[in-house]
Enzyme design. Structure first.
Site, PDB file in Angstrom:
ATOM      1  N   ASP A 143       0.850  -1.193   0.075  1.00  0.00           N
ATOM      2  CA  ASP A 143       0.037  -0.043   0.060  1.00  0.00           C
ATOM      3  C   ASP A 143       0.947   1.239  -0.006  1.00  0.00           C
ATOM      4  O   ASP A 143       1.266   1.495   1.104  1.00  0.00           O
ATOM      5  CB  ASP A 143      -0.814   0.040   1.158  1.00  0.00           C
ATOM      6  CG  ASP A 143      -1.854   1.267   1.117  1.00  0.00           C
ATOM      7  OD1 ASP A 143      -1.406   2.134   0.816  1.00  0.00           O
ATOM      8  OD2 ASP A 143      -3.086   0.892   1.525  1.00  0.00           O
ATOM      9  N   HIS A 144       1.146   1.983  -1.192  1.00  0.00           N
ATOM     10  CA  HIS A 144       2.262   2.745  -1.084  1.00  0.00           C
ATOM     11  C   HIS A 144       2.092   4.002  -0.039  1.00  0.00           C
ATOM     12  O   HIS A 144       3.066   4.601  -0.035  1.00  0.00           O
ATOM     13  CB  HIS A 144       2.291   3.144  -2.871  1.00  0.00           C
ATOM     14  CG  HIS A 144       1.429   4.093  -3.134  1.00  0.00           C
ATOM     15  ND1 HIS A 144       0.123   3.614  -3.854  1.00  0.00           N
ATOM     16  CD2 HIS A 144       1.416   5.300  -3.415  1.00  0.00           C
ATOM     17  CE1 HIS A 144      -0.540   4.890  -4.200  1.00  0.00           C
ATOM     18  NE2 HIS A 144       0.228   5.779  -3.839  1.00  0.00           N
ATOM     19  N   HIS A 151      -5.819   2.480   1.096  1.00  0.00           N
ATOM     20  CA  HIS A 151      -5.043   3.800   1.593  1.00  0.00           C
ATOM     21  C   HIS A 151      -5.927   4.456   2.821  1.00  0.00           C
ATOM     22  O   HIS A 151      -5.223   4.784   3.914  1.00  0.00           O
ATOM     23  CB  HIS A 151      -4.964   4.869   0.667  1.00  0.00           C
ATOM     24  CG  HIS A 151      -4.521   4.074  -0.713  1.00  0.00           C
ATOM     25  ND1 HIS A 151      -3.472   3.323  -0.746  1.00  0.00           N
ATOM     26  CD2 HIS A 151      -4.819   4.518  -2.087  1.00  0.00           C
ATOM     27  CE1 HIS A 151      -3.212   3.018  -1.990  1.00  0.00           C
ATOM     28  NE2 HIS A 151      -3.960   3.685  -2.832  1.00  0.00           N
TER      29      HIS A 151
END
Ligand code: NAP
Length: 487
Positions: free
Chosen positions: A178-179, A241
């Site tokens: 999950d950047h 996110h």
């Protein structure tokens, strides 16, 4: 601390957009900084028949290096090899294994393998199975698999995907990206919360009035239209996110800054998300779609989007984490495309003073803002005295810019996440149980919406979403602190 790593990267989807835009530049930065030196190699694989030379040229172009760095670029790119490979074809894995073994010896890597699955999740199970059955995983070193989003489209499909991978790779070797968790300012949430007694003491339902999370994008669906049409904002942004940020904001203090302790508390926070009934979903969640305005076309006019599409490009909602410290604190979230500005930010609004000795002067609200992007900063609104005679109050900002004291600029999220995965640290990756709880929460909303036939609300391109999103807060006597451009 920079520790040199030895690894063979096998990037599935090596010709794709993600690999070119994010992965190769991130690997180059790790090379420049000394995390990767001589003992590494990268195999890019995809179906198209590229040569090593062409692949290396693509990698050099992807890096956009200039000046003195150009020399490094060529040396770096010389570690890249291309293998044309259809992931559905078992025989191709033999060629891949042979190349992997050859490079492992050539670069004295010692058997460490990083498998990056930068392609559609429908291939993940097949790839995992073949990596094992065709003995591309090694006994000598580690075998870690990095997986891109989306991880399923609901709980059932995510569970199926997890089982397909889990049959061949244990949870400890699965690194789900999950950047947002690789972003410097998102990582600052734990630093602020658990590194300052001031905030530790205040971070609960006795002092926090509400929390607001905004992840707004100014772009439309662009080249991801095909995927987005089947996903929508809820699946694309909220399930991962936004809920990850919610978990970092509301988790209890972990026993230590370690993968096990942090994950345990994050899982517990996500498990404590209040599940809504269909009536509560209707009351607490808003969805909408962008319509043409300000010279930009509407969602339904975009290429690859159905004329009657009911996919939401905006979501706002009010949710609760019913744990001891946050029960009763509304958490307002919103995300959408074609909004007035690209911004990711968190506002934490504190409760009013129990008494105001300065009345009839009004006291401004204390708000702590963590700005994730475009500019990383933290600021706090506090009441101070205006300079001069008399005693007049004013609401002022305490600002902190992490990069303004000469510290270097933020590393890219993918660079940080690659470095973590190389070090075997999964703290900033999502554990399966986090994914599972997030999907269960999102599924109740999606199910309710799927059963509704009402007309989807619209909002003009360049706005901050539909009026219903503002009303969600007005009903509680609040408003969004972030009002879009010029805020
Ligand atoms: P993409 O540009 O469409 O790339 C897909 C890759 O898969 C290409 O390299 C393609 O190459 C390869 N491929 C397709 N079928 C194959 C097969 N049967 N065998 C071997 N290779 C095959 O997609 P992307 O944008 O890079 O995204 C990759 C993944 O990352 C997706 O899961 C996406 O959701 C996720 N993601 C992407 C972004 C982003 O910014 N792009 C952001 C977040 C997450 P060939 O056609 O040459 O085979």
């Amino acid at each position: 601390m920079v520790t040199e790593q030895r690894a063979l990267f096998i990037i599935f989807g090596g010709t794709g957009d993600l690999a070119k835009r994010k992965l190769y530049p991130a690997l180059f930065n790790l090379y420049r900084k000394g995390f990767l030196k001589e003992n590494f190699a990268v195999i890019g694989t995809a179906r198209r028949p590229w040569t090593d030379e062409h692949f290396q040229e693509v990698v050099r172009d992807a890096i956009h290096a200039e000046g003195a760095l150009l020399k490094d670029t060529s040396r770096f790119a010389s570690h890249f090899y291309y293998q044309s490979h259809n992931v559905n074809d078992t025989e191709h894995y033999t060629t891949l294994r042979n190349l992997a073994e050859k490079l492992d010896q050539k670069y004295e890597i010692g058997g460490n393998r990083m498998f990056y699955l930068a392609m559609s999740p429908r291939f993940f199970g097949t790839i995992a199975k073949h990596l094992k059955s065709q003995k591309i995983v090694t006994a000598a070193g580690y075998n870690r698999v990095i997986i891109e989003k989306p991880f399923g489209r609901d709980f059932a499909s995510a569970e199926e995907l997890n089982e397909a991978i889990g049959r061949y790779f244990p949870e400890k070797d699965v690194f789900r990206i999950d950047h947002y968790l690789g972003k410097e300012m998102v990582q600052n949430i734990l630093a602020v919360r658990f590194g300052n007694n001031l905030f530790r003491a205040l971070w609960n339902n006795r002092y926090i009035d509400n929390i607001q999370i905004t992840l707004s994008e100014s772009l439309g669906v662009e080249e991801r239209a095909g995927y987005y049409e089947t996903a929508g904002a809820l699946r694309d942004m909220v399930q991962n996110h936004i809920l990850q940020i919610v978990s970092l904001l509301t988790m209890n203090m972990p026993a230590s800054y370690s993968e096990t302790d942090i994950r345990r508390e994050k899982i517990y926070a996500l498990k404590s998300l209040r599940k809504y009934t269909p009536e509560e979903v209707e009351k607490n969640f808003v969805r909408a779609q962008y319509k043409a305005a300000n010279g930009q076309r509407g969602y339904r006019e975009e290429e690859k989007i159905a004329d009657d599409s009911s996919t939401e490009t905006f979501v706002a909602g009010k949710l609760f984490v019913d744990n001891e410290n946050f029960s009763g604190v509304p958490i307002y979230i919103r995300t959408g495309k074609r909004l007035s500005q690209k911004t990711s930010r968190i506002d934490i609004a504190f409760k009013a003073m129990p008494t105001n000795i300065f009345a009839p002067q009004r006291l401004g609200q204390n708000v702590l803002t963590i700005n994730i992007e475009p500019e990383g900063k933290i600021f706090m609104q506090i009441n101070v005295k205006k300079i001069g005679q008399g005693f007049t109050l004013k609401n002022s900002h305490l600002d902190f810019f992490p990069t303004s004291n000469g510290e270097s600029t933020f590393p890219e999220a993918y660079e940080k996440l690659f470095a973590d995965a190389l070090a075997g640290d999964a703290t900033n990756f999502t554990h399966w149980e986090e994914v599972a709880h997030s999907w269960k929460f999102v599924d109740t909303i999606r199910d309710t919406w799927d059963k509704q036939n009402d007309v989807l609300e619209e909002y003009p391109c360049g706005s901050m979403g539909p009026q219903a999103s503002d009303k969600l807060l007005e009903r509680d006597g609040c408003k969004w602190f972030y009002q879009g451009k010029n805020n």
